[in-house]
Design an enzyme around this catalytic site. Structure first.
Site, short mmCIF file in Angstrom:
data_model
loop_
_atom_site.label_atom_id
_atom_site.label_comp_id
_atom_site.label_asym_id
_atom_site.label_seq_id
_atom_site.Cartn_x
_atom_site.Cartn_y
_atom_site.Cartn_z
N GLU A 172 -25.04 81.65 17.89
CA GLU A 172 -25.78 80.57 18.54
C GLU A 172 -26.94 80.06 17.71
O GLU A 172 -27.26 78.87 17.74
CB GLU A 172 -26.31 81.06 19.90
CG GLU A 172 -25.26 81.53 20.88
CD GLU A 172 -24.48 80.39 21.49
OE1 GLU A 172 -25.02 79.27 21.54
OE2 GLU A 172 -23.33 80.61 21.89
N ASP A 179 -23.78 67.54 20.70
CA ASP A 179 -22.46 67.92 21.20
C ASP A 179 -22.17 67.34 22.58
O ASP A 179 -21.21 67.75 23.24
CB ASP A 179 -22.32 69.44 21.23
CG ASP A 179 -23.23 70.09 22.25
OD1 ASP A 179 -24.14 69.41 22.75
OD2 ASP A 179 -23.03 71.28 22.55
N THR A 236 -30.29 71.63 24.02
CA THR A 236 -29.88 73.03 24.02
C THR A 236 -31.12 73.85 23.73
O THR A 236 -31.88 73.52 22.81
CB THR A 236 -28.82 73.28 22.94
OG1 THR A 236 -27.64 72.58 23.29
CG2 THR A 236 -28.51 74.75 22.80
#
Length: 272
Positions: A57, A75, A80
């Site tokens: 990640e 994405d 995020t």
């Protein structure tokens, strides 16, 4: 940090989590019972799992350095952030901020809750820019927000994944394989979520709970996950499976014992 020309970081990954608003769990602290814990319930194994996930990640084994992390990785899931990549475009980031706000009403992220609810399911930054990333990093300086991240990770991902793995008769490696899949794909039941991947694997091999072989079943699960990953461009690099989890499986390391050596996106990692 990875750039657009590099393999995508896969922190943002979840199918929408429709029903995440429930009460929070307390952070599990070491206790006498933990000394007898097995699998990922063991605190050391849980920390190992977090380091493995962080290598994929965040390109780092230091998962505890990721509390303040936040960016839009392009994405389609908005921002995020945090220790497992909570996303503004999925339901887990709003759920996290709601949990934090129930515990600490006057916090830097509370003013953004209406915007988070509005952009859920999209990649929009409406109502979040320009201040939300700074507010996230400020909140991450507090022990309350760091604890909220851990609790929401456990409630939404870690605990359900480990419970499913135990139900299927899987040991430590299998529990980690389920957890990593839950983090990336979300706990839904469609073909590209954890439930769909698990169902696809169970069609191809029996679980240990159904008297199947653990290694054969885990290969079937990883095959099903690779198929799911390749359906989406943001997940098309399958190295976190093929040059990490599959390697441990082929070595027969069902207990996920150290030392471990693996690669993700071409980067090499080692835990002694």
């Amino acid at each position: 940090m990875r750039f657009p020309s590099d393999p995508p970081r896969t922190a943002a990954r979840r199918t929408l989590l429709a029903v995440l608003g429930a009460g929070a769990l307390s952070t599990q602290l070491p206790s006498d019972e933990d000394a007898d814990a097995t699998g990922l319930d063991d605190p050391d194994k849980k920390d190992l799992a977090m380091r493995l996930v962080s290598s994929a990640e965040n390109s780092s084994l230091d998962w505890q350095a990721q509390y303040p992390y936040i960016e839009d990785i392009g994405d389609g899931r908005g921002y995020t952030a945090g220790i497992i990549g909570f996303c503004s475009g999925t339901s887990d980031m709003p759920a996290l901020v709601e949990l934090y706000t129930r515990r600490v009403s006057d916090n830097p992220l509370a003013p953004y809750l209406p915007a988070l609810r509005a952009v859920d399911g999209t990649d929009s930054h409406d109502g979040l820019d320009p201040g939300f990333p700074s507010a996230w990093r400020k909140a991450a300086q507090t022990s309350a927000f760091r604890r909220a991240q851990r609790d929401e990770r456990d409630r939404g991902y870690f605990d359900p994944a480990v419970a499913c793995a135990k139900e299927d008769g899987l040991g430590t490696l299998g529990q980690f394989v389920y957890y990593d899949a839950m983090v990336m794909h979300g706990p839904g039941t469609d073909a590209l979520s954890f439930g769909g991947i698990r169902g696809r694997a169970r069609e191809d091999a029996d679980t240990p709970a159904d008297d199947g072989g653990e290694t054969a079943y885990l290969h079937a699960f990883l095959d099903a996950r690779v198929w799911a990953m390749k359906q989406e461009a943001a997940h098309s690099d399958v190295s976190r499976v093929e040059t990490a989890q599959r390697v441990f499986l082929e070595q027969g390391n069902l207990d996920l014992d150290t030392p471990l050596k693996w690669k993700v996106y071409g980067d090499s990692y080692e835990i002694g």
